[in-house]
Design a protein around this motif. Sequence first.
Motif, short mmCIF file in Angstrom:
data_model
loop_
_atom_site.label_atom_id
_atom_site.label_comp_id
_atom_site.label_asym_id
_atom_site.label_seq_id
_atom_site.Cartn_x
_atom_site.Cartn_y
_atom_site.Cartn_z
N ILE A 128 39.34 39.36 39.88
CA ILE A 128 40.37 40.28 39.38
C ILE A 128 41.56 40.32 40.34
O ILE A 128 42.72 40.28 39.93
CB ILE A 128 39.77 41.68 39.18
CG1 ILE A 128 38.76 41.65 38.02
CG2 ILE A 128 40.86 42.71 38.92
CD1 ILE A 128 37.90 42.90 37.92
N GLU A 129 41.26 40.40 41.64
CA GLU A 129 42.32 40.47 42.64
C GLU A 129 43.09 39.15 42.72
O GLU A 129 44.31 39.15 42.89
CB GLU A 129 41.72 40.84 44.00
CG GLU A 129 41.19 42.27 44.03
CD GLU A 129 40.42 42.59 45.30
OE1 GLU A 129 40.10 41.64 46.06
OE2 GLU A 129 40.11 43.78 45.53
N LYS A 130 42.38 38.05 42.56
CA LYS A 130 43.05 36.75 42.58
C LYS A 130 43.98 36.61 41.38
O LYS A 130 45.00 35.90 41.44
CB LYS A 130 42.00 35.62 42.58
CG LYS A 130 42.60 34.24 42.83
CD LYS A 130 41.51 33.18 42.96
CE LYS A 130 42.12 31.80 43.22
NZ LYS A 130 41.08 30.74 43.31
N THR A 173 35.22 41.32 41.26
CA THR A 173 36.36 42.01 41.87
C THR A 173 37.30 41.03 42.55
O THR A 173 38.53 41.15 42.46
CB THR A 173 35.87 43.07 42.88
OG1 THR A 173 35.06 44.03 42.19
CG2 THR A 173 37.03 43.79 43.54
N LYS A 174 36.74 40.03 43.23
CA LYS A 174 37.57 39.00 43.88
C LYS A 174 38.38 38.23 42.84
O LYS A 174 39.56 37.90 43.06
CB LYS A 174 36.70 38.04 44.69
CG LYS A 174 36.12 38.66 45.95
CD LYS A 174 35.25 37.65 46.71
CE LYS A 174 34.66 38.27 47.97
NZ LYS A 174 33.78 37.30 48.69
N ASP A 229 42.87 48.52 37.64
CA ASP A 229 43.88 48.16 36.64
C ASP A 229 43.26 47.64 35.35
O ASP A 229 43.93 47.61 34.30
CB ASP A 229 44.83 47.08 37.18
CG ASP A 229 45.66 47.55 38.35
OD1 ASP A 229 45.95 48.77 38.42
OD2 ASP A 229 46.00 46.71 39.21
N PHE A 250 45.54 41.63 39.99
CA PHE A 250 45.26 43.01 39.60
C PHE A 250 44.35 43.68 40.63
O PHE A 250 43.73 43.01 41.45
CB PHE A 250 44.56 43.06 38.23
CG PHE A 250 45.39 42.54 37.10
CD1 PHE A 250 46.22 43.38 36.37
CD2 PHE A 250 45.33 41.20 36.74
CE1 PHE A 250 46.97 42.91 35.32
CE2 PHE A 250 46.08 40.71 35.68
CZ PHE A 250 46.91 41.57 34.98
N LYS A 251 44.28 44.99 40.55
CA LYS A 251 43.25 45.74 41.25
C LYS A 251 42.15 46.05 40.25
O LYS A 251 42.38 46.06 39.04
CB LYS A 251 43.82 47.03 41.82
CG LYS A 251 44.88 46.82 42.88
CD LYS A 251 45.42 48.16 43.37
CE LYS A 251 46.50 47.95 44.41
NZ LYS A 251 47.08 49.24 44.87
N ARG A 252 40.98 46.31 40.77
CA ARG A 252 39.85 46.61 39.88
C ARG A 252 40.16 47.78 38.95
O ARG A 252 39.80 47.77 37.78
CB ARG A 252 38.61 46.90 40.72
CG ARG A 252 37.35 47.17 39.90
CD ARG A 252 36.16 47.48 40.79
NE ARG A 252 35.08 48.07 40.04
CZ ARG A 252 33.98 47.43 39.67
NH1 ARG A 252 33.81 46.17 39.99
NH2 ARG A 252 33.04 48.04 38.97
#
Length: 239
Positions: free
Chosen positions: A124-126, A121-122, A133, A129-131
């Motif tokens: 993806i956010e980096k 998840t980290k 997405d 995006f959001k999870r």
Amino acid sequence: MTNITEDIKTVLEFYQAMGIERIPLNTIQDTRYRIQDKKNHASCIMHRVSPLNSEQKKDALQALRDEIGDCQRCKLSKGRKNIVFGEGSVDAEIMFIGEGPGEDEDIQGRPFVGKAGQLLTKLIEKMGFKREDVYIGNIVKCRPPFNRDPEEDEISACSPFIRKQAEIISPKVIVSLGRISTQTLIGMKIPIGKLRGKFYQFENIPLMPTFHPSYLLRNPKDKWLVWEDAQKVLEKIRK
């Protein structure tokens, strides 16, 4: 009947142009079948590349989940608590595919929710995006005992479903997480360290192999390699 006549006429005109006056009947028949096969093949290709809209994708995924049902196709079914189908946006540009659920995933029925999932998840956010997405799934949908590697018969029984999910979602890029996911999807028994960082093709979708988040929990020094792979993915989807 008209199509048959036109096919025969086409064949006769061809042979006449070639200076051949007599041909066996089965040649006409075989050629007609070849013509029809080409038409069918073209129709199949057109059907396969026609994009689905969001509602059609949702319906197709639900139909696939219904097909899986209370799956008993392999021995993993005997020890599971939940089938972990996969989750995320049906219109995802990026699809992440791991190898199989762990204990936390088995309990919650969701992919990548344990410590490895938190690391994913980290990432993806980096990537911006959001999870929700992206779309996240696994090669096998039931937890292997003691988190062992899925065995060949288990992979054979279950991997067609994640392949179908990828076909339905049709992301711009697939990121395969770890050795088993990568080797299953691209069909190469090569160590992940040698496969990662380069794009491959899976059903005409670019595929980037990288290390599994659980590997990074044990080897945090290699996080920069995964980020390097992620940047290549971002470049690919922006083209």
